[in-house]
Design an enzyme around this catalytic site. Structure first.
Site, PDB file in Angstrom:
ATOM      1  N   GLU D  80       2.024  -2.832   8.561  1.00 47.68           N
ATOM      2  CA  GLU D  80       2.491  -3.877   7.643  1.00 47.68           C
ATOM      3  C   GLU D  80       3.609  -4.700   8.271  1.00 47.68           C
ATOM      4  O   GLU D  80       4.470  -4.178   8.954  1.00 47.68           O
ATOM      5  CB  GLU D  80       3.003  -3.248   6.341  1.00 47.68           C
ATOM      6  CG  GLU D  80       1.917  -2.535   5.547  1.00 47.68           C
ATOM      7  CD  GLU D  80       0.907  -3.502   4.929  1.00 47.68           C
ATOM      8  OE1 GLU D  80       1.187  -4.711   4.895  1.00 47.68           O
ATOM      9  OE2 GLU D  80      -0.173  -3.035   4.504  1.00 47.68           O
ATOM     10  N   ARG D  90       0.466  -1.867 -11.145  1.00 42.46           N
ATOM     11  CA  ARG D  90      -0.716  -2.074 -11.979  1.00 42.46           C
ATOM     12  C   ARG D  90      -1.049  -0.815 -12.764  1.00 42.46           C
ATOM     13  O   ARG D  90      -1.526  -0.856 -13.888  1.00 42.46           O
ATOM     14  CB  ARG D  90      -1.893  -2.469 -11.073  1.00 42.46           C
ATOM     15  CG  ARG D  90      -3.078  -3.121 -11.740  1.00 42.46           C
ATOM     16  CD  ARG D  90      -4.113  -3.502 -10.701  1.00 42.46           C
ATOM     17  NE  ARG D  90      -4.379  -2.434  -9.745  1.00 42.46           N
ATOM     18  CZ  ARG D  90      -5.113  -1.338 -10.010  1.00 42.46           C
ATOM     19  NH1 ARG D  90      -5.677  -1.177 -11.174  1.00 42.46           N
ATOM     20  NH2 ARG D  90      -5.280  -0.403  -9.083  1.00 42.46           N
ATOM     21  N   CYS D 143       4.097   2.124  -2.054  1.00 41.40           N
ATOM     22  CA  CYS D 143       4.071   1.979  -0.598  1.00 41.40           C
ATOM     23  C   CYS D 143       5.108   0.962  -0.123  1.00 41.40           C
ATOM     24  O   CYS D 143       5.903   1.232   0.780  1.00 41.40           O
ATOM     25  CB  CYS D 143       2.683   1.539  -0.127  1.00 41.40           C
ATOM     26  SG  CYS D 143       1.433   2.829  -0.286  1.00 41.40           S
ATOM     27  N   HIS D 167      -0.868   1.147   6.500  1.00 39.94           N
ATOM     28  CA  HIS D 167      -1.853   1.602   5.527  1.00 39.94           C
ATOM     29  C   HIS D 167      -3.111   2.094   6.250  1.00 39.94           C
ATOM     30  O   HIS D 167      -3.499   1.524   7.270  1.00 39.94           O
ATOM     31  CB  HIS D 167      -2.247   0.471   4.572  1.00 39.94           C
ATOM     32  CG  HIS D 167      -1.359   0.366   3.378  1.00 39.94           C
ATOM     33  ND1 HIS D 167      -0.520  -0.694   3.164  1.00 39.94           N
ATOM     34  CD2 HIS D 167      -1.186   1.202   2.309  1.00 39.94           C
ATOM     35  CE1 HIS D 167       0.137  -0.514   2.011  1.00 39.94           C
ATOM     36  NE2 HIS D 167      -0.248   0.622   1.475  1.00 39.94           N
TER      37      HIS D 167
END
Lengths: 202, 202, 202, 202
Positions: D80, D90, D143, D167
């Site tokens: 990332e 969510r 994360c 990831h």
């Protein structure tokens, strides 16, 4: 007269004949909530595009800034959450530059969060029948660079205003030759941008 | 008066309040190339939907048949190439039936190819600014069943006519609550259907 | 000795250095449930590939036939439901041919349904830890053509055997240069094919 | 002995029985380039996960930090680029918290860029046969929060070390019940992580 609102779109790039962002921006009215809308068509060029929008911000002291770009493949209007201090280009910009990791602003902060009311804007767009969601990445191409430059200029000028960026999908006509990509009519994209402006100025 | 053209769409299903296929069909004019357009809204029900369209074909002896369904997630108008003699339902139809592999017509051929001029229809849609491409699978839900029944009835009646099926994307309003899905305005979907009819009757 | 099982894979095409289908097929053992496995590497050529597999079927009178192809972009092993009597090529085959709608077999039926036990095969693969689902379209390229030729030959010879086609994803090494495409290891794809064979011979 | 390298993975969440990140981390050896690898399994809990990794960084003064998470739906290993000072969930975390826009660190900078050698890491992974690419968004779930906390702690401690996040895709077994999602074997994901570590310590 109230201070203007700056709204920017882009010229075509990547072999396209039009740019969905400018198609949507030019459908906006000339005024929103009493503020004249100052529309600028930016070149898809690293550096120059940022310089133009920064000059406009310094000169006009706007009430809000909304820059808009085209995100081929996306399905809905996506206000962006964050601009990152990096430029990475998969294809050259319209001036032939293709940076591979340079900062947008040497010594600038790693990123700026949008100061647009993102969640309210999405709610307003949904209420207006415009599909939309917040996006967590504006990529690292010219769009992200303009967003970073906008937020850097606003911060540098000490302006406390809503400022940020939204991506719009391809227009339907752009997808005739790549029909597996999603599209949205310029009318709906423009209505979405208008909702973002209304929400930002509320 | 020339023989009619049958065009079918579907009622809503799957929790939706509208069905993009019917939204597009009802925007069609009442006539195309001198043929009255006979529009039928079909239930999303295995068996019953096929019975209704078969009866209409037997009764009206149409000049062409175009059935239309909604394909949530697709980006463009997609005339279908083939209808397969199988029914598999991921969700129950509007009458609660959920077949898992039964034939549409016991003893019927494994599949029927569309008799619409698929490539010409896509060319006409592209020329009209409607994104489109031929699809190689209509799924195995009620849409495929209607397409199979249409082609089976046309063949059984000895009609030598263009007949087939096209899927249209969600309308934008349907995607407000699922903004990551593609959409197309009913106006454009309807224009695409009209192009298919014009091409089929040429 | 029991009658053989024919399993085919393909040579590379489309600029690739390997073909995931052959990588999976060559990892299969030489025997399954007492049947020798007769492996054939087919050229990615319309016509010739079908001729080769048809000859093998006529000569060997196999107990089952499983043809395998590579489906770049798919995520799991997908036994195919139906082969359609049409050839449409987006890119030329390895012999330069690029049909645009010709039938696989002039005068043949519009399509053949697979005679493999599709749902049982998926259940067996799932139990073996191999991601899989039934696919409703094998495309219209060389893969679909081979599947059609297999089922046409089996039917023509009066054989009542399980016969059909499965697609496997890219191997991981193939996706190093296109990392946004899904992959599956050849070991897992091969295990999936073995499960299909076991299920078919049960 | 050389200073340790901290590598973190996550416990399962979202109804899963395993977490691809931990499956990959636990396959790493106990040492890399002379540095012991200190592995930590983090809870999928906002706050607590960040506290744990921050404590470890303060205590161990590591030579590098690589946190790892599972990105269901991605096809390859994705280091990332940036961690953003926002938390949006969510679904609730494993402790029931579901923030909707709170900062990770009150008063912290808007974002931190990874200090891992991202492009070199992708090159090394490609050379090792592991599909990979740099990702421009880590989402805004647990994360991203861990990545932000790692980079904030490293900066706060005055450490000049490579630190960041990657990831990994689902494992194949996780996708048996959702076969349309991509997967990658834990062996390949782990090999990718090892390449990142080697590159970071070079």
């Amino acid at each position: 007269m109230a201070r203007p609102v700056i709204v920017t779109g882009f010229e075509p790039f990547g072999g396209e004949k039009s740019n969905a962002s400018w198609e949507a921006v030019r459908l906006l009215p000339d005024e929103v909530e009493g503020h004249p809308i100052h529309k600028i068509k930016l070149p898809v060029v690293f550096g120059a595009s940022g310089d133009i929008v920064e000059s406009a911000i310094r000169e006009l002291e706007p009430a809000a800034v909304l820059s808009v770009g085209e995100a081929g493949g996306r399905t809905c209007v996506t206000p962006e959450r964050v601009a990152v201090n990096r430029m990475v280009a998969r294809i050259p910009d319209n001036d032939g530059a293709q940076p591979q990791g340079d900062p947008v602003v040497e010594g600038g902060p790693d990123a700026y969060l949008s100061t647009l009311p993102l969640d309210d804007a999405v709610s307003a767009m949904s209420a207006a029948g415009v599909p939309s969601k917040v996006s967590d990445t504006a990529g690292l191409y010219v769009c992200n660079q303009v967003m970073y430059r906008v937020l850097h200029a606003v911060r540098s000028c000490g302006l406390k205003i809503p400022a940020g960026f939204a991506h719009v999908p391809y227009t339907p006509i752009q997808t005739v030759r790549k029909p597996e990509r999603a599209s949205l009519s310029s009318e709906l994209s423009s209505a979405g941008l208008y909702s973002i402006l209304i929400t930002s100025l509320a």
